[in-house]
Every structure is written in C-alpha cells, then in structure tokens.
Design an enzyme around this catalytic site. Sequence first.
Site, PDB file in Angstrom:
ATOM      1  CB  ALA A  35      -0.931  -0.006   1.216  1.00 49.39           C
ATOM      2  N   GLY A  39       4.869   0.329  -3.391  1.00 59.34           N
ATOM      3  CA  GLY A  39       4.003  -0.850  -3.441  1.00 59.34           C
ATOM      4  C   GLY A  39       2.828  -0.696  -4.390  1.00 59.34           C
ATOM      5  CG  ASP A  59       1.254  -1.877   3.704  1.00 57.69           C
ATOM      6  OD1 ASP A  59       1.417  -1.516   4.900  1.00 57.69           O
ATOM      7  OD2 ASP A  59       1.846  -1.335   2.757  1.00 57.69           O
ATOM      8  CB  ILE A 142      12.520  -2.921  -2.799  1.00 58.12           C
ATOM      9  CG1 ILE A 142      12.378  -3.683  -4.135  1.00 58.12           C
ATOM     10  CG2 ILE A 142      12.449  -1.414  -3.027  1.00 58.12           C
ATOM     11  CD1 ILE A 142      11.048  -3.482  -4.836  1.00 58.12           C
ATOM     12  CB  SER A 143      13.159  -2.699   2.715  1.00 60.39           C
ATOM     13  OG  SER A 143      11.893  -3.230   2.425  1.00 60.39           O
ATOM     14  CG  ASP A 175      21.560   1.755  -8.069  1.00 63.07           C
ATOM     15  OD1 ASP A 175      21.153   2.863  -7.683  1.00 63.07           O
ATOM     16  OD2 ASP A 175      21.707   0.784  -7.301  1.00 63.07           O
ATOM     17  NE  ARG A 178      17.646   6.974  -9.492  1.00 61.63           N
ATOM     18  CZ  ARG A 178      17.449   6.618  -8.232  1.00 61.63           C
ATOM     19  NH1 ARG A 178      18.383   5.916  -7.582  1.00 61.63           N
ATOM     20  NH2 ARG A 178      16.351   6.961  -7.604  1.00 61.63           N
ATOM     21  CG  HIS A 202      20.583   0.678  -3.706  1.00 59.04           C
ATOM     22  ND1 HIS A 202      20.462   1.312  -4.930  1.00 59.04           N
ATOM     23  CD2 HIS A 202      19.555   1.147  -2.948  1.00 59.04           C
ATOM     24  CE1 HIS A 202      19.420   2.115  -4.910  1.00 59.04           C
ATOM     25  NE2 HIS A 202      18.849   2.042  -3.713  1.00 59.04           N
ATOM     26  CG  MET A 253      11.930   1.324  -6.068  1.00 58.65           C
ATOM     27  SD  MET A 253      13.544   0.626  -6.555  1.00 58.65           S
ATOM     28  CE  MET A 253      13.110  -1.052  -6.970  1.00 58.65           C
TER      29      MET A 253
END
Length: 339
Positions: A35, A39, A59, A142-143, A175, A178, A202, A253
Amino acid sequence: MFRSVARSAVGKHLLRRGYGTVSLPDRKVAILGAAGGIGQPLALLMKLNPLVSQLALYDIANTPGVAADVSHINSRSEVTGYVGEDQLGQALEGCDVVIIPAGVPRKPGMTRDDLFNINAGIVKGLCSAIAKYCPHALVNMISNPVNSTVPIAAEVFKKAGTYDERKLFGVTTLDVVRAKTFYAGKSKANVADVNVPVVGGHAGITILPLFSQATPKANLPEDVIKALTKRTQDGGTEVVEAKAGKGSATLSMAYAGAVFADSILKGLHGVPDVVECAFVQSTVTELPFFASKVRLGKNGVEEVLGLGPLSEYEKEGLESLKPELKASIEKGIKFANQS
Ligand SMILES: NC(=O)C1=CN([C@@H]2O[C@H](COP(=O)(O)OP(=O)(O)OC[C@H]3O[C@@H](n4cnc5c(N)ncnc54)[C@H](O)[C@@H]3O)[C@@H](O)[C@H]2O)C=CC1
Ligand SMILES: O=C([O-])CC(=O)C(=O)O
C-alpha cells in the site's frame, strides 16, 4: 515490456494474446508493503505481467482498497489483499516470488543507513514469516538500506535452515535504469539500446556504474564519465531533495522493481540468457555480498558473472567502496544475530 514470453513454456493456462496462444505456468507473487509509495504502482505493474497468476498484496494497513482497485484490471492474475500480521501467513503461502518494499523512506538530509533502525526490524520480521510460510520463494529486497537488509535476510534464513543463496536478491535495478537514462542523454544514443552494468552496492559511493562497458560505445571524455558516475550515485538523493520531505523514488523504483521481477519470472520460466545486475551472495570480490551481473534461471541465480575489464577510474571506485559496503554488510549480520 512484458511481450517476450517464451512460446514453448509448459503450464495449465492458455492465454490468447496479440501474438498467438501461449501456455503459462501458475506463479504466485506477493508484495509486502503493497500500500506504500512503491508498493501501489508496483502492484499495478505486476498485475500487467502475464507470468503472474496470483498476486498477493500485503501491508499493515490499506491493502483492501489497493487490492480492490488493482483487481478490476482485466489481466490474467487474481489479486487478493491481506492486511495486518494475522494475514501475513496467508499472503505468503505458496509464493514463488516475494517482493519487499516495506519500510520507511528517506527525507532530505538522511542517508539510507539512517533508515536502518526502523527497517532492519521490519525486514527481519517479514523474512522470518517467509522462512515459515514460503521457504522456497525467491526474495527481491527493495527496502533500504539494501546493503544491510539483504545480509539480515540471509541470516534470518540461515537461522531458520531455509537459506538458499540463489534465491535472495537486493534490487539494484534502479541504479541501472538511471545509469542508462543519464548515459543516453550524454551520448545521444537511443535510450532503448543502451546497456550499463552497475556493480557494488546500493548507497552513495557503493553504487559503481561501469560506463567503460556501456553500449553503444560513445568515447565520452573523463570529466563527463565522472559527472555521470556521481549523478548515478546521487540519483536517489536527487529525488529525495526534489520531493522535499514527501519521500524518495517511488514511480521509477516501481518500474525498476517490475523489470527485475519480470526477469526473475522469466528465469523461473526457463527463458534462456536472462541477465540482470543484483546484490547477491558473491565471490566476485572478498566481500560476502556484492552487486554484479547475474544470470537468472529456474532456481534463481544460475551464475554470478565477473566484473569484466575496468578502467583505472572504476578500479579506484571499486577499492573506495569496499570499506563502506563491508561495514554495512557486517552491521546487518550483527543485527540479525543479536536480536
Ligand atoms: N532498492 C531501491 O532501489 C529503492 C529502495 N527504496 C526503499 O523502499 C522502501 C519503501 O519506500 P516507499 O514505498 O517510498 O515508502 P512508503 O512509506 O510510501 O511505503 C512503505 C510501506 O511499507 C509498509 N510497512 C511498514 N511496515 C510494514 C510491515 N511490517 N509489513 C508490511 N508493510 C509494512 C507501510 O505501511 C507502507 O505502506 C524504503 O525503505 C525506501 O528507502 C526506495 C527507492 C529505491
Ligand atoms: O534514495 C533513496 O532513499 C531511495 C533509493 O534507494 C533510491 O532512490 O535509489
């Protein structure tokens, strides 16, 4: 983006798409933190992926609304929302792939490491549940700080006896996204044709784009390469500052997370030669985790590829990043083992 599905795949589902009839296997994907800023658009993009048959959105709040919304899209997968810890087990049961964008984002002036105190605990709890309910799933972390959250996940899985180094990934695709965009801008190449490997980790200087290996070749001058490197390393901060307190990159992302998850699913599906950069257990350097090109297959990591030839500037960058990356990895390992 999702068109190149192998026609020869085995599976129960027959889908009629623009390019004919193909059979696709059942795959359950869960998004933990579904959420949130990442997400929600990631849920949308995964709903569009024909390799997904079940999409579980979890979530601690607000997932019923997100799930109801996304579920109305007329694509293959069935969407279910799960809210609160009581429903985490159901969300994870039977998962092939778990994507984790749960946790707090940066505000201006913060480093990714400043998120450690909150996000380390969140990731640890979620990974304990993964070990219990879907021990064989591939996990896309991802966190932030990714340089520490991936080692935390590895330790949790080791303790639970479920660790498989082929199945744990720190998502560094943003990365690469980008680096490709910035390089295309300077080289005037068609961005769709550009490839740039990004290695290391990262966060800040641990992000090491290898512009000497970028294609198409452009022979950019040294000062331009240095500026491109710095902009790639500071890409996250550029967005954090532009958002001025309202969070960090979410849309780019979500795109990057969906590209990476699509490659993971293609690998599971047996599509040959799927290669992505990712932060994985590694022997490419003396560090236990490192981002580099990885060949993906039916069990996750099939081969961790080497760095290839580096320029002098990149060799220096590689040596400079090692102490910070080492400390972040060790911080994650220590946290996982002390609490
Ligand atoms: N790997 C990368 O390249 C990138 C990583 N990130 C990181 O992704 C994370 C999420 O960012 P945003 O989506 O912008 O944050 P956000 O705050 O918008 O969303 C995070 C979501 O996680 C949920 N959450 C918190 N604790 C949870 C738990 N125990 N279980 C399940 N969900 C939980 C929250 O309720 C919220 O919905 C941050 O740590 C951020 O730094 C962000 C951009 C790029
Ligand atoms: O910079 C941040 O905090 C979020 C992130 O990891 C990125 O955008 O690369």
